[in-house]
Scaffold this motif. Sequence first.
Motif, PDB file in Angstrom:
ATOM      1  N   VAL A  45     -26.903  11.088  59.990  1.00  0.00           N
ATOM      2  CA  VAL A  45     -26.794  11.734  61.295  1.00  0.00           C
ATOM      3  C   VAL A  45     -27.329  10.756  62.335  1.00  0.00           C
ATOM      4  CG1 VAL A  45     -27.882  13.482  62.765  1.00  0.00           C
ATOM      5  CG2 VAL A  45     -26.808  14.172  60.649  1.00  0.00           C
ATOM      6  N   THR A  46     -26.625  10.619  63.441  1.00  0.00           N
ATOM      7  CA  THR A  46     -27.066   9.741  64.523  1.00  0.00           C
ATOM      8  C   THR A  46     -27.650  10.592  65.644  1.00  0.00           C
ATOM      9  OG1 THR A  46     -25.336   8.137  63.995  1.00  0.00           O
ATOM     10  CG2 THR A  46     -26.356   7.977  66.172  1.00  0.00           C
ATOM     11  N   ILE A  47     -28.867  10.242  66.058  1.00  0.00           N
ATOM     12  CA  ILE A  47     -29.554  10.913  67.168  1.00  0.00           C
ATOM     13  C   ILE A  47     -29.577   9.939  68.344  1.00  0.00           C
ATOM     14  CG2 ILE A  47     -31.650  12.142  67.878  1.00  0.00           C
ATOM     15  CD1 ILE A  47     -30.486  13.338  65.344  1.00  0.00           C
ATOM     16  N   ARG A  48     -29.054  10.357  69.483  1.00  0.00           N
ATOM     17  CA  ARG A  48     -29.033   9.494  70.670  1.00  0.00           C
ATOM     18  C   ARG A  48     -29.726  10.203  71.836  1.00  0.00           C
ATOM     19  NH1 ARG A  48     -24.939   5.577  69.856  1.00  0.00           N
ATOM     20  NH2 ARG A  48     -23.462   6.181  68.216  1.00  0.00           N
ATOM     21  N   MET A  94     -19.864  17.195  62.706  1.00  0.00           N
ATOM     22  CA  MET A  94     -20.802  17.813  63.652  1.00  0.00           C
ATOM     23  C   MET A  94     -21.003  16.886  64.839  1.00  0.00           C
ATOM     24  SD  MET A  94     -24.889  18.554  63.240  1.00  0.00           S
ATOM     25  CE  MET A  94     -24.785  19.911  62.114  1.00  0.00           C
ATOM     26  N   LYS A  95     -20.889  17.460  66.043  1.00  0.00           N
ATOM     27  CA  LYS A  95     -21.145  16.680  67.256  1.00  0.00           C
ATOM     28  C   LYS A  95     -21.603  17.638  68.335  1.00  0.00           C
ATOM     29  CE  LYS A  95     -19.141  13.158  70.269  1.00  0.00           C
ATOM     30  NZ  LYS A  95     -17.947  12.372  70.589  1.00  0.00           N
ATOM     31  N   LEU A  96     -22.771  17.365  68.901  1.00  0.00           N
ATOM     32  CA  LEU A  96     -23.296  18.282  69.922  1.00  0.00           C
ATOM     33  C   LEU A  96     -24.272  17.561  70.840  1.00  0.00           C
ATOM     34  CD1 LEU A  96     -26.517  19.411  69.241  1.00  0.00           C
ATOM     35  CD2 LEU A  96     -25.283  20.050  67.185  1.00  0.00           C
ATOM     36  N   THR A  97     -24.538  18.204  71.988  1.00  0.00           N
ATOM     37  CA  THR A  97     -25.548  17.729  72.934  1.00  0.00           C
ATOM     38  C   THR A  97     -26.473  18.897  73.251  1.00  0.00           C
ATOM     39  OG1 THR A  97     -23.939  16.222  73.911  1.00  0.00           O
ATOM     40  CG2 THR A  97     -25.943  16.625  75.162  1.00  0.00           C
ATOM     41  N   ARG A 120     -31.667   5.406  75.908  1.00  0.00           N
ATOM     42  CA  ARG A 120     -31.213   4.167  75.278  1.00  0.00           C
ATOM     43  C   ARG A 120     -31.628   4.091  73.810  1.00  0.00           C
ATOM     44  NH1 ARG A 120     -32.389  -0.590  79.760  1.00  0.00           N
ATOM     45  NH2 ARG A 120     -30.550  -0.199  81.060  1.00  0.00           N
ATOM     46  N   SER A 121     -32.120   5.194  73.284  1.00  0.00           N
ATOM     47  CA  SER A 121     -32.585   5.217  71.893  1.00  0.00           C
ATOM     48  C   SER A 121     -31.495   5.729  70.961  1.00  0.00           C
ATOM     49  CB  SER A 121     -33.808   6.128  71.758  1.00  0.00           C
ATOM     50  OG  SER A 121     -34.852   5.714  72.609  1.00  0.00           O
ATOM     51  N   VAL A 122     -31.405   5.095  69.796  1.00  0.00           N
ATOM     52  CA  VAL A 122     -30.470   5.524  68.755  1.00  0.00           C
ATOM     53  C   VAL A 122     -31.202   5.537  67.417  1.00  0.00           C
ATOM     54  CG1 VAL A 122     -28.288   5.084  67.568  1.00  0.00           C
ATOM     55  CG2 VAL A 122     -28.513   4.493  69.983  1.00  0.00           C
ATOM     56  N   PHE A 123     -31.114   6.658  66.704  1.00  0.00           N
ATOM     57  CA  PHE A 123     -31.740   6.780  65.378  1.00  0.00           C
ATOM     58  C   PHE A 123     -30.676   7.222  64.380  1.00  0.00           C
ATOM     59  CE2 PHE A 123     -34.897   7.707  68.581  1.00  0.00           C
ATOM     60  CZ  PHE A 123     -36.038   7.037  68.167  1.00  0.00           C
ATOM     61  N   ASN A 124     -30.645   6.581  63.230  1.00  0.00           N
ATOM     62  CA  ASN A 124     -29.756   6.997  62.152  1.00  0.00           C
ATOM     63  C   ASN A 124     -30.606   7.552  61.006  1.00  0.00           C
ATOM     64  OD1 ASN A 124     -27.187   6.201  63.241  1.00  0.00           O
ATOM     65  ND2 ASN A 124     -27.839   4.081  62.957  1.00  0.00           N
ATOM     66  N   LEU A 125     -30.426   8.824  60.707  1.00  0.00           N
ATOM     67  CA  LEU A 125     -31.247   9.493  59.697  1.00  0.00           C
ATOM     68  C   LEU A 125     -30.402   9.872  58.492  1.00  0.00           C
ATOM     69  CD1 LEU A 125     -33.326  11.992  61.896  1.00  0.00           C
ATOM     70  CD2 LEU A 125     -33.841   9.612  61.340  1.00  0.00           C
ATOM     71  N   PRO A 126     -30.920   9.637  57.276  1.00  0.00           N
ATOM     72  CA  PRO A 126     -30.185  10.068  56.076  1.00  0.00           C
ATOM     73  C   PRO A 126     -30.165  11.589  55.983  1.00  0.00           C
ATOM     74  CG  PRO A 126     -32.371   9.270  55.481  1.00  0.00           C
ATOM     75  CD  PRO A 126     -32.200   8.998  56.942  1.00  0.00           C
ATOM     76  N   THR A 127     -29.147  12.125  55.342  1.00  0.00           N
ATOM     77  CA  THR A 127     -29.020  13.568  55.189  1.00  0.00           C
ATOM     78  C   THR A 127     -28.979  13.944  53.712  1.00  0.00           C
ATOM     79  OG1 THR A 127     -26.605  13.571  55.149  1.00  0.00           O
ATOM     80  CG2 THR A 127     -27.665  13.680  57.308  1.00  0.00           C
ATOM     81  N   LEU A 128     -29.188  15.221  53.455  1.00  0.00           N
ATOM     82  CA  LEU A 128     -28.941  15.794  52.136  1.00  0.00           C
ATOM     83  C   LEU A 128     -27.923  16.914  52.311  1.00  0.00           C
ATOM     84  CD1 LEU A 128     -32.569  16.050  50.638  1.00  0.00           C
ATOM     85  CD2 LEU A 128     -30.745  14.500  49.902  1.00  0.00           C
ATOM     86  N   GLY A 144     -28.137  13.752  71.860  1.00  0.00           N
ATOM     87  CA  GLY A 144     -26.852  13.854  71.167  1.00  0.00           C
ATOM     88  C   GLY A 144     -27.072  13.777  69.665  1.00  0.00           C
ATOM     89  N   ILE A 145     -26.443  14.672  68.935  1.00  0.00           N
ATOM     90  CA  ILE A 145     -26.545  14.682  67.477  1.00  0.00           C
ATOM     91  C   ILE A 145     -25.124  14.624  66.924  1.00  0.00           C
ATOM     92  CG2 ILE A 145     -27.331  15.960  65.442  1.00  0.00           C
ATOM     93  CD1 ILE A 145     -29.420  17.339  67.181  1.00  0.00           C
ATOM     94  N   GLU A 146     -24.864  13.626  66.078  1.00  0.00           N
ATOM     95  CA  GLU A 146     -23.520  13.450  65.539  1.00  0.00           C
ATOM     96  C   GLU A 146     -23.594  13.031  64.083  1.00  0.00           C
ATOM     97  OE1 GLU A 146     -19.386  11.002  66.568  1.00  0.00           O
ATOM     98  OE2 GLU A 146     -21.157  10.807  67.866  1.00  0.00           O
TER      99      GLU A 146
END
Length: 372
Positions: free
Chosen positions: A98-101, A1-4, A104-112, A88-90
């Motif tokens: 999942v990485t949320i950008r 998955m990759k989108l803006t 200048r912010s980057v968040f890495n969230l766990p998924t199920l 950006g969601i990838e």
Amino acid sequence: MKLTIERAALLRSLTHVQNVVERRTTIPILSNVKLVAEKGRLGLTATDMDLSLVAHEPAQVGKGGTTTVAAHTLFDIVRKLPEGSEVGIEQNGSGGEVTIRAARSVFNLPTLPADEFPAIGEEQLGVRFTMPASDLAKLIDKTRFAISTEETRYYLNGIHVHATKAGATSMLRGVATDGHRLARVEVPLPQGAEQIPPIIVPRKTVGEIRKLIDSIGGEVEVSVSPTRIQFTLERAVLVSRLIDGTFPDYERVIPTGNEKVALFDTKQFSEAVDRVATISTEKARAVKLSFDRSTVTISAVSAETGRAIEEIDAEYSGDALEIGFNARYILDMLQEIDGEKVRFEMASAAAPTVVRDPGDSSTLYVLMPMRV
């Protein structure tokens, strides 16, 4: 998955779907929102097993895919991102994060895994019709303050909706009561709704569809079966179970022969009741109305805080009468009276009072008096 996707669009849908997600749940997947990236759009789905909401927003999708992330966490992140930013969601290769950008912010969230997410049951919803969002909003706004919060009488925890006749005209009627007050409102029966079964729409569903109406508006397609209801708007679909119970015969508590009639200025009466009720310390916040030919005296007494009295003008026909009400119930009801005047129809200090907006024959309220 990759989108803006634009932050404003993502936040708009997340605001709605995260409301469906319960803060405390023993099933981890129910804390998550399902993200489905497909050509040109991002779909977001949330459910609590009784209520499900699917919302769509336009997005630039580089690679399609499906995953789930914590709904409230994602909402809080997007809410705090800079206005006007692109998000950006990838999903990484293993699918575990999942990485949320944004900026200048980057968040890495766990998924199920998305296959753990409950499927929304497809059911034949036999009755289908379209109605203006403004009519549905009226049906909700004029009644929901009277919905009961008492869980033991679960069949009162929603708005009862059914088709009825008002003279020669067919109407769609909404009714809510908590046993102390009753609200009834009618809107024109939409074409195709003639066969709607009597249903009870739960309080949470009522709140969520009302928010969607404010956000989206337009027309609402309503689909109904004896156990489910579905609301379809331009960018969202809300599906809910109905309350499995029998709404009481509310017509029996609406009196027809109340001959003591009072007419007041709505705003003046509301402000006076609010001021006088300040003195009431009890939970019931009782106020007494004393009627004479051209005035009504509103009073409250408390052993701790003293006494309050205020007199306002009224047009009153009938013998002198003293009757008590819960001030909160009066004020809640007066908020839904759009006209400049409000009409009270009474029989005695112990009998139910009918309240009407003289300028709107489609609404009717009943207030149970209390001893003061």
